[in-house]
Motif scaffolding. Structure first.
Motif, PDB file in Angstrom:
ATOM      1  N   MET A 131       0.836  -1.213   0.000  1.00  0.00           N
ATOM      2  CA  MET A 131       0.000   0.000   0.000  1.00  0.00           C
ATOM      3  C   MET A 131       0.862   1.252   0.000  1.00  0.00           C
ATOM      4  O   MET A 131       0.511   2.272  -0.584  1.00  0.00           O
ATOM      5  N   ALA A 132       2.012   1.160   0.672  1.00  0.00           N
ATOM      6  CA  ALA A 132       2.904   2.324   0.747  1.00  0.00           C
ATOM      7  C   ALA A 132       3.808   2.415  -0.490  1.00  0.00           C
ATOM      8  O   ALA A 132       4.631   3.327  -0.582  1.00  0.00           O
ATOM      9  N   GLY A 133       3.675   1.469  -1.416  1.00  0.00           N
ATOM     10  CA  GLY A 133       4.489   1.482  -2.635  1.00  0.00           C
ATOM     11  C   GLY A 133       5.940   1.136  -2.369  1.00  0.00           C
ATOM     12  O   GLY A 133       6.826   1.493  -3.148  1.00  0.00           O
ATOM     13  N   ASP A 134       6.191   0.424  -1.310  1.00  0.00           N
ATOM     14  CA  ASP A 134       7.571   0.050  -0.955  1.00  0.00           C
ATOM     15  C   ASP A 134       7.871  -1.364  -1.490  1.00  0.00           C
ATOM     16  O   ASP A 134       6.976  -2.025  -2.023  1.00  0.00           O
ATOM     17  N   ASP A 135       9.107  -1.819  -1.325  1.00  0.00           N
ATOM     18  CA  ASP A 135       9.419  -3.132  -1.914  1.00  0.00           C
ATOM     19  C   ASP A 135      10.349  -3.986  -1.060  1.00  0.00           C
ATOM     20  O   ASP A 135      11.039  -4.852  -1.566  1.00  0.00           O
ATOM     21  N   TYR A 136      10.361  -3.728   0.262  1.00  0.00           N
ATOM     22  CA  TYR A 136      11.224  -4.573   1.106  1.00  0.00           C
ATOM     23  C   TYR A 136      10.639  -5.989   1.188  1.00  0.00           C
ATOM     24  O   TYR A 136       9.473  -6.216   0.849  1.00  0.00           O
ATOM     25  N   LYS A 137      11.473  -6.923   1.629  1.00  0.00           N
ATOM     26  CA  LYS A 137      11.028  -8.317   1.714  1.00  0.00           C
ATOM     27  C   LYS A 137      10.430  -8.595   3.107  1.00  0.00           C
ATOM     28  O   LYS A 137      10.865  -7.987   4.090  1.00  0.00           O
ATOM     29  N   VAL A 138       9.487  -9.516   3.155  1.00  0.00           N
ATOM     30  CA  VAL A 138       8.940  -9.947   4.443  1.00  0.00           C
ATOM     31  C   VAL A 138       8.979 -11.473   4.491  1.00  0.00           C
ATOM     32  O   VAL A 138       8.538 -12.134   3.542  1.00  0.00           O
ATOM     33  N   ALA A 139       9.520 -12.007   5.584  1.00  0.00           N
ATOM     34  CA  ALA A 139       9.614 -13.467   5.726  1.00  0.00           C
ATOM     35  C   ALA A 139       9.046 -13.896   7.069  1.00  0.00           C
ATOM     36  O   ALA A 139       9.287 -13.247   8.092  1.00  0.00           O
ATOM     37  N   ALA A 140       8.287 -14.981   7.058  1.00  0.00           N
ATOM     38  CA  ALA A 140       7.804 -15.590   8.305  1.00  0.00           C
ATOM     39  C   ALA A 140       8.481 -16.945   8.447  1.00  0.00           C
ATOM     40  O   ALA A 140       8.583 -17.688   7.464  1.00  0.00           O
ATOM     41  N   ILE A 141       8.931 -17.253   9.667  1.00  0.00           N
ATOM     42  CA  ILE A 141       9.506 -18.580   9.902  1.00  0.00           C
ATOM     43  C   ILE A 141       8.583 -19.305  10.871  1.00  0.00           C
ATOM     44  O   ILE A 141       8.366 -18.835  11.994  1.00  0.00           O
TER      45      ILE A 141
END
Ligand SMILES: Cc1ncc(C[n+]2csc(CCOP(=O)(O)OP(=O)(O)O)c2C)c(N)n1
Length: 330
Positions: A131-141
């Motif tokens: 929504m914020a137009g960002d592109d960082y990665k998100v990971a769940a373990i």
């Protein structure tokens, strides 16, 4: 590299496999030494040392976010995110917390304790990012035990419905919850653990196609579609359920093989949409006593490292939470 010099996980970037293996050895040493003295969770953290190092080598933790399910397996994470020097205060008053705690470190992106929440939290972060137009990665373990919890399945239901929302789910499959995992999902995971990795089969397929007369590399544009079909045909059980639920499935990967883990995480980051990397780990890895008795060493009170036997506490034991609650209902 000395573990005591690592205060930021990005210091892992550029380390060779040999250097990472050496950091892994130091993490296990510190982990064991600390839990033997203070008590705490033992087997879960020892099982994710390589997984943590490999994943963090492929992330930029000044931007990217990670959620650990429950948080009881995150001591290796703590040891490379600035808490090495305070680690001897683990689970003591005003000391390092036994679970992740957002107020303790900027690298603890989500605090839990309650199982099965990590995918949901990560998906929320991924949606906020988009929504914020960002592109960082998100990971769940998430562990195979926590994966059987309803909230994890709700989150998979949601993520699989969003083909353009990038999300990495790392399934830390050690075949154990606190006790051996039971039910239909663990049975399915176990079948996959015993199958050859999807990537291996499809890569092999590609090689074989290349050597066909008149075909060679000219088939490349068609190959992806063929590979997709063959994946299901050749190995109908490996990852098919996750694929049908909208995830790209990768694995099973040997959770103690750093080069394999790093290559798989790098490839996972290149996919669009939700990806599930199935990692096969051993609870208690590196401490033979805990590998042998995985239930007994899930969590431990202070113990003698060479015998594994509990050390009787000299401190007076505080009353339990339930007792205090019952005696002071107001
Ligand atoms: C809602 C909820 N139920 C039960 C627990 C207790 N619990 C803590 S760790 C754990 C085991 C989780 O197993 P898994 O996710 O496979 O992780 P592992 O310990 O094997 O690494 C459980 C059930 C909890 N924290 N939250």
């Amino acid at each position: 590299m000395l573990l005591s010099d690592i205060t930021h996980p990005n210091q892992l970037h550029g380390l060779s496999i040999r250097q990472l293996e050496d950091v892994a050895r130091q993490i296990r040493e510190k982990h064991l030494e600390t839990v033997a003295t203070s008590g705490g969770h033992l087997g879960p953290g020892l099982g994710v040392v390589e997984l943590t190092l490999a994943l963090y080598q492929t992330l930029d933790l000044d931007r990217d976010k990670v959620t650990w399910d429950v948080g009881h397996q995150a001591y290796p994470h703590k040891l490379i995110t600035g808490r090495y020097h305070d680690f001897h205060t683990l689970r003591q008053k005003d000391g390092v917390a036994g679970y992740l705690k957002r107020s303790e470190s900027k690298f603890d992106h989500f605090g839990a304790g309650h199982a099965s929440t990590s995918i949901s939290a990560a998906l929320g972060m991924a949606l906020a990012r988009d929504m914020a137009g960002d592109d960082y990665k998100v990971a769940a373990i998430i562990g195979d035990g926590a994966l059987t919890g309803g909230m994890a399945l709700e989150a998979i239901n949601h993520a699989g419905h969003l083909p353009n929302t990038n999300l990495l789910v790392v399934l830390n499959d050690n075949e154990m919850s606190i006790s051996p995992n039971v039910g239909a999902i663990p049975r399915y995971l176990n079948k996959m653990r015993l199958s050859p990795p999807v990537q291996f089969l499809t890569d092999n397929l590609e090689e074989q196609f290349k050597h066909l007369p008149f075909v060679g590399t000219s088939l490349s544009p068609e190959l992806d579609r063929v590979k997709e079909g063959m994946k299901r045909l050749a190995v109908p059980k490996v990852g098919a359920v996750f694929e049908e639920l909208g995830f790209t499935y990768m694995g099973p990967v040997d959770g103690h093989n750093l080069p394999e883990l790093i290559a798989t995480f790098k490839e996972a980051h290149n996919h669009t949409g939700p990806v599930l990397v199935h990692v096969a780990t051993t609870k208690g890895k590196g401490y033979a006593i805990a590998e042998k008795d995985q239930v007994g060493y899930h969590a431990q009170s202070p113990f003698n490292l060479s015998t594994g036997k509990s050390v009787p506490s000299t401190k007076p034991k505080p009353p339990g939470y339930s007792k205090v609650f019952v005696e002071n209902p107001d």
